[in-house]
Design a protein around this motif. Structure first.
Motif, PDB file in Angstrom:
ATOM      1  N   ILE A 187       0.861  -1.176   0.000  1.00 14.15           N
ATOM      2  CA  ILE A 187       0.000   0.000   0.000  1.00 14.15           C
ATOM      3  C   ILE A 187       0.900   1.230   0.000  1.00 14.15           C
ATOM      4  N   GLN A 188       0.633   2.188  -0.910  1.00 18.01           N
ATOM      5  CA  GLN A 188       1.499   3.354  -1.081  1.00 18.01           C
ATOM      6  C   GLN A 188       0.658   4.618  -1.224  1.00 18.01           C
ATOM      7  N   LYS A 189       1.291   5.755  -0.941  1.00 20.01           N
ATOM      8  CA  LYS A 189       0.671   7.031  -1.272  1.00 20.01           C
ATOM      9  C   LYS A 189       0.789   7.230  -2.788  1.00 20.01           C
ATOM     10  N   ASN A 190      -0.290   7.705  -3.404  1.00 20.84           N
ATOM     11  CA  ASN A 190      -0.255   7.954  -4.844  1.00 20.84           C
ATOM     12  C   ASN A 190       0.126   9.411  -5.137  1.00 20.84           C
ATOM     13  N   SER A 191       0.018   9.815  -6.389  1.00 20.01           N
ATOM     14  CA  SER A 191       0.457  11.160  -6.785  1.00 20.01           C
ATOM     15  C   SER A 191      -0.441  12.262  -6.224  1.00 20.01           C
ATOM     16  N   ALA A 192      -1.598  11.871  -5.660  1.00 24.40           N
ATOM     17  CA  ALA A 192      -2.470  12.853  -4.994  1.00 24.40           C
ATOM     18  C   ALA A 192      -2.260  12.832  -3.481  1.00 24.40           C
ATOM     19  N   GLY A 193      -1.296  12.015  -3.026  1.00 24.75           N
ATOM     20  CA  GLY A 193      -1.005  11.944  -1.592  1.00 24.75           C
ATOM     21  C   GLY A 193      -1.979  11.086  -0.814  1.00 24.75           C
ATOM     22  N   GLU A 194      -2.720  10.207  -1.489  1.00 24.89           N
ATOM     23  CA  GLU A 194      -3.717   9.351  -0.821  1.00 24.89           C
ATOM     24  C   GLU A 194      -3.259   7.899  -0.828  1.00 24.89           C
ATOM     25  N   TRP A 195      -3.618   7.168   0.237  1.00 29.88           N
ATOM     26  CA  TRP A 195      -3.263   5.753   0.332  1.00 29.88           C
ATOM     27  C   TRP A 195      -4.021   4.945  -0.725  1.00 29.88           C
ATOM     28  N   GLU A 196      -3.289   4.052  -1.379  1.00 33.57           N
ATOM     29  CA  GLU A 196      -3.888   3.198  -2.398  1.00 33.57           C
ATOM     30  C   GLU A 196      -3.124   1.873  -2.430  1.00 33.57           C
ATOM     31  N   VAL A 197      -3.860   0.761  -2.488  1.00 32.21           N
ATOM     32  CA  VAL A 197      -3.199  -0.539  -2.609  1.00 32.21           C
ATOM     33  C   VAL A 197      -2.663  -0.672  -4.029  1.00 32.21           C
ATOM     34  N   THR A 198      -1.340  -0.808  -4.147  1.00 36.56           N
ATOM     35  CA  THR A 198      -0.707  -0.933  -5.462  1.00 36.56           C
ATOM     36  C   THR A 198      -0.912  -2.328  -6.030  1.00 36.56           C
ATOM     37  N   GLY A 199      -0.795  -3.332  -5.171  1.00 39.10           N
ATOM     38  CA  GLY A 199      -0.977  -4.703  -5.629  1.00 39.10           C
ATOM     39  C   GLY A 199      -0.680  -5.693  -4.527  1.00 39.10           C
ATOM     40  N   SER A 200      -0.923  -6.960  -4.824  1.00 42.61           N
ATOM     41  CA  SER A 200      -0.633  -8.026  -3.859  1.00 42.61           C
ATOM     42  C   SER A 200      -0.328  -9.311  -4.609  1.00 42.61           C
ATOM     43  N   GLY A 201       0.352 -10.198  -3.924  1.00 46.85           N
ATOM     44  CA  GLY A 201       0.673 -11.502  -4.491  1.00 46.85           C
ATOM     45  C   GLY A 201       0.890 -12.491  -3.372  1.00 46.85           C
ATOM     46  N   VAL A 202       0.891 -13.767  -3.706  1.00 45.82           N
ATOM     47  CA  VAL A 202       1.070 -14.825  -2.706  1.00 45.82           C
ATOM     48  C   VAL A 202       2.491 -15.366  -2.798  1.00 45.82           C
ATOM     49  N   ARG A 203       3.111 -15.561  -1.635  1.00 41.92           N
ATOM     50  CA  ARG A 203       4.415 -16.222  -1.564  1.00 41.92           C
ATOM     51  C   ARG A 203       4.183 -17.631  -1.037  1.00 41.92           C
ATOM     52  N   LEU A 204       4.529 -18.620  -1.819  1.00 42.98           N
ATOM     53  CA  LEU A 204       4.341 -20.027  -1.452  1.00 42.98           C
ATOM     54  C   LEU A 204       5.688 -20.625  -1.124  1.00 42.98           C
TER      55      LEU A 204
END
Length: 370
Positions: free
Chosen positions: A228-245
């Motif tokens: 989860i990162q701040k975007n170009s508007a300064g708001e929190w946004e989930v960028t992505g996710s993945g599974v580690r097996l």
């Protein structure tokens, strides 16, 4: 015509050897592409008296080249070692940082476990003390012992009940596998006492944590890495996710411990089906936003968090760990180039947002937002 915005990236350096050079090279390149003068530097490169700073940028054909740079308007902190010289610079008030200093793992876990907004996602956790492992084994079939300042799966052990025995599996400081088996809790306690003494990372303590059954594939540990990162508007946004097996029989899922990166939808979907998977993903995102909000209230402005999330065999979501200076290699290993590039660019776009919105005081008269 206004000058380019200036962004410094504070990191560990020894000669021209940097921590995480591949990522830092991409980060500097992303800054240049977005119109910012962007460079790496370390604590030994700063002359506060003369307001001079030696920075490093990727050289053509590989390696790094250095020269003097303008004083940065905002600094992204990627320094991962708590060395004295770094700490003095970090707290010296000479730079404006995009991200605030963060607490130790135990303090963060304790804070989250007491907050009504997020405590339902936090496994029961204590600082290691003699007798604590025995007490936790009375309550849970799986217990983890891990360093409060560790990374990459080092010095972590998993204790599980197997019939009348207790099985210990783990990785030492060098990521070598270690195994042991005991018939009694006292035997486990003695072994763990020795482990804590020998496998300590720097001067850190150890945590004892409620274990989760994360074997969505039998015999293999799986967890979710969410960014989860701040975007170009300064708001929190989930960028992505993945599974580690994790590898078969391994107690950890970390990618450099032999783990494999898989898409969240395909992996979780096989176990729970598309509708349940969508609900699980929504809960993961909700948890990430709540935790980011709670931690920012406590520690000050932050720009990104990597969350290690457990989805247990019943589909319940748990927070395993929070990292304020996360990696993003999982997206590259999954083959998700778009998310990987976005994950690299966002710290720079957030730093530019701080400059252009007037949230940092600029030096030398450059007008913000120009």
């Amino acid at each position: 015509m206004s000058k380019k915005p200036v962004i410094g990236i504070l990191t560990w350096r020894e000669g021209k050897r940097f921590g995480e050079p591949g990522y830092l090279r991409r980060l500097v390149t992303a800054g240049k592409r977005m119109g910012a003068e962007t460079f790496l530097f370390s604590h030994q490169d700063v002359n506060t008296a003369e307001k001079k700073i030696r920075g490093f940028v990727p050289a053509k054909g590989g390696g790094w080249e250095s020269r003097l740079f303008p004083w940065p308007e905002v600094v992204i902190d990627r320094y991962r070692k708590r060395e004295d010289a770094y700490m003095r610079l970090r707290h010296g008030g000479v730079f404006q940082f995009a991200n605030s200093p963060f607490g130790k793992k135990w303090r963060v876990t304790e804070l989250l476990a007491k907050d009504d907004r997020v405590k339902r996602w936090i496994p029961e956790t204590y600082v290691y003390a003699k007798g604590k492992v025995k007490a936790m084994l009375d309550r849970y079939p799986i217990v983890y012992v891990k360093p409060g300042n560790g990374t990459g799966g080092r010095s972590i052990v998993k204790i599980s009940q197997a019939g009348k025995h207790f099985l210990i599996q783990g990785r030492d400081r060098r990521l070598q596998r270690r195994k042991a088996s005991f018939a009694t809790r006292d035997g486990v306690e003695s072994w763990i006492q020795k482990w804590v003494r020998e496998q300590r990372i720097r001067d850190g303590n150890f945590l004892v944590q409620q274990g989760l059954d994360l074997s969505l594939v039998p015999g293999r540990v799986a967890d979710v890495r969410l960014l989860i990162q701040k975007n170009s508007a300064g708001e929190w946004e989930v960028t992505g996710s993945g599974v580690r097996l994790g590898e078969t029989g391994s107690s950890i899922s970390n990618l450099h411990g032999g783990g494999k990166a898989i898409s969240f939808q395909s992996f979780v979907g096989k176990r729970f089906g598309p509708e349940r998977t969508k609900l699980i993903q929504q809960e993961c995102h909700r948890m990430a936003h709540e935790i980011a909000s709670v931690l920012e209230e406590k520690f000050g402005r932050m720009m990104e968090f990597g969350l290690d999330v457990g989805v247990d065999v019943a589909g319940r979501v748990w927070l395993i760990e929070v990292n304020p200076k996360p990696g993003r290699e999982i997206f590259r290993q999954m083959g998700d180039t778009r998310t990987y590039e976005e994950a690299i660019a966002r710290p720079v776009s957030f730093a530019l947002h701080l400059i252009n919105s007037g949230q940092v005081q600029t030096k030398g008269g450059r007008k913000t937002g120009a």
